[in-house]
Design an enzyme around this catalytic site. Structure first.
Site, PDB file in Angstrom:
ATOM      1  N   HIS A  96     100.817 113.581  10.219  1.00 26.49           N
ATOM      2  CA  HIS A  96     100.200 113.577  11.678  1.00 26.49           C
ATOM      3  C   HIS A  96     100.703 113.053  12.664  1.00 26.49           C
ATOM      4  O   HIS A  96     101.811 112.800  12.733  1.00 26.49           O
ATOM      5  CB  HIS A  96      98.949 112.408  11.292  1.00 26.49           C
ATOM      6  CG  HIS A  96      97.690 112.653  10.391  1.00 26.49           C
ATOM      7  ND1 HIS A  96      96.722 111.839  10.177  1.00 26.49           N
ATOM      8  CD2 HIS A  96      97.804 113.590   9.129  1.00 26.49           C
ATOM      9  CE1 HIS A  96      95.911 112.351   9.180  1.00 26.49           C
ATOM     10  NE2 HIS A  96      96.835 113.404   8.642  1.00 26.49           N
ATOM     11  N   GLU A 117     100.632 110.854  14.935  1.00 24.87           N
ATOM     12  CA  GLU A 117     101.202 109.368  14.908  1.00 24.87           C
ATOM     13  C   GLU A 117     102.221 109.143  14.082  1.00 24.87           C
ATOM     14  O   GLU A 117     103.348 108.302  14.422  1.00 24.87           O
ATOM     15  CB  GLU A 117     100.075 108.327  14.487  1.00 24.87           C
ATOM     16  CG  GLU A 117      98.687 108.699  15.439  1.00 24.87           C
ATOM     17  CD  GLU A 117      97.748 109.513  14.744  1.00 24.87           C
ATOM     18  OE1 GLU A 117      98.029 110.757  14.262  1.00 24.87           O
ATOM     19  OE2 GLU A 117      96.625 108.862  14.601  1.00 24.87           O
ATOM     20  N   CYS A 165      93.534 107.475  11.871  1.00 21.67           N
ATOM     21  CA  CYS A 165      92.829 107.458  10.569  1.00 21.67           C
ATOM     22  C   CYS A 165      93.502 106.141   9.795  1.00 21.67           C
ATOM     23  O   CYS A 165      94.574 105.582  10.465  1.00 21.67           O
ATOM     24  CB  CYS A 165      93.036 108.549   9.596  1.00 21.67           C
ATOM     25  SG  CYS A 165      95.006 108.859   9.119  1.00 21.67           S
ATOM     26  N   CYS A 223      97.377 106.335   9.322  1.00 27.16           N
ATOM     27  CA  CYS A 223      98.193 106.170  10.460  1.00 27.16           C
ATOM     28  C   CYS A 223      98.029 104.555  11.102  1.00 27.16           C
ATOM     29  O   CYS A 223      98.831 104.096  11.446  1.00 27.16           O
ATOM     30  CB  CYS A 223      97.720 107.100  11.439  1.00 27.16           C
ATOM     31  SG  CYS A 223      97.964 108.853  10.999  1.00 27.16           S
TER      32      CYS A 223
END
Length: 367
Positions: A56, A58, A86, A89
């Protein structure tokens, strides 16, 4: 103390990363890691490219930042990300000891900063990271919505086959047009359509004081398409139904001129109208659509509470009228019914007046 100006500045950089992700076919999420007013690292979604479910935006930014600082602890750092983190993360952010997390759009399906759960507020965890949402929310949401809208469009193209004797204008031809970013809707299963796909817009403006919306069938004529009514769509107190006649706009383009008879277009419109709005509507049409409007009224007078001719604002929009026709193969309807029109459609001010007339015709309040 962080300022709104600096937050927006860093989020704008994260948005740039999100757009790069979209260009690569990834869900457009971007992140920027900042410390003491300096960018330490950036990241964007790469799960598809890297075959990595953890890649992701992040996580990528945190990894790059830890490498740049030589420490897996990121004390004093702030992370700016375009979408609410999420759970994965959020957990990584807490482990890295971030001082602050700022996000743009909320994620009602997997957001772990308050939408589905809030890991940052969990009192049993031994680190506190400040969280702030809502920075450049509209811009962040627009990037995501545009990406998924394009995906749905591609999926629709695959699900709705194109007849061998027709062409379908690529969506890219309409991408640069101003004032027409409305949700595209399609119908292909009406018997009168014979397998050709009809595009239409169905938008309801903000509620009027009486809470009622006047339904309007907005009818373009030969050489025009739904773009004619761009300033009327979404006006307060109206529900605007704007079909593109087959052969025009975003609808399918039969290759043969013989398909384009006004009586057939009338039959298609009435069948479509019975599906999307069985009750009476106000018919708003361009001057070029006068003959087709007369055919509709003669065939089904009870379907129309009133008829209004839309004024022409005089704006030059030649590029918009050319957009549906990449080459002559797409122009059978023009050859059959008439060339590209020189009209431009009502201005925003004229659209407001049209809305008042339509609401009056339906017996609704215009105060």
């Amino acid at each position: 103390m962080p300022s709104q100006i600096s937050d927006a500045r860093w989020m704008a950089l994260a948005l740039a990363e999100a757009r790069l992700a979209a260009e690569a076919g990834e869900v457009p999420v971007g992140a920027v890691l900042v410390k003491d007013g300096q960018v330490i690292a950036t990241g964007r979604n790469t799960p598809v490219a890297h075959h990595d479910p953890s890649a992701h935006a992040e996580i990528n930014a945190l990894r790059a930042g830890a490498a740049a600082l030589g420490n897996y602890r990121l004390d004093g750092c702030e992370l700016f990300v375009t979408l609410e983190p999420c759970a994965m993360c959020a957990g990584a952010m807490l482990h890295s000891r971030l001082a602050r997390v700022v996000f743009g759009a909320t994620d009602p399906k997997t957001g772990a900063a308050g939408s589905v759960l809030d890991l940052f507020a969990e009192p049993r965890l031994n680190h506190r990271t400040q969280v702030q949402g809502g920075v450049l929310t509209e811009e962040c949401s627009a990037v995501l919505q545009g990406f998924f809208q394009q995906r749905r469009s591609v999926a629709r193209e695959q699900a709705e086959p194109l007849r061998d004797d027709a062409l379908r204008t690529p969506v890219e031809r309409f991408a640069s047009l101003n004032d027409y970013a409305f949700t595209p809707r399609y119908v292909q299963d009406l018997p009168s359509l014979q397998g050709w796909r009809l595009h239409y817009v169905d938008e309801e403006g903000a509620a009027a004081g009486d809470g009622q919306s006047a339904p309007c069938l907005c009818l373009h004529g030969p050489g025009e398409w739904g773009y004619f009514f761009r300033h009327l769509v979404g006006v307060q107190g109206l529900r605007t139904l704007v079909p593109d006649l087959i052969g025009f706009g975003k609808s399918d383009k039969p290759k043969r001129e013989a398909a384009h008879k006004l009586e057939w277009h009338r039959d298609v419109l009435l069948e479509w109208l019975d599906r999307v709005q069985p009750q009476p509507v106000v018919l708003v049409h361009s001057v070029a659509a006068s003959e087709l409007a007369s055919l509709l009224q003669a065939a089904a007078a009870d379907r129309f509470a009133a008829t209004i001719v839309a004024p022409d604002g005089g704006e030059r929009i030649k590029d918009a009228w050319r957009a549906p026709y990449p080459d002559r193969g797409y122009e059978a309807a023009l050859r059959a019914l008439g060339p590209i029109a020189s009209s431009s459609g009502p201005t925003a001010a004229q659209a407001t007046l049209l809305a008042r007339l339509a609401r009056n015709a339906m017996g609704y309040s215009t105060s």
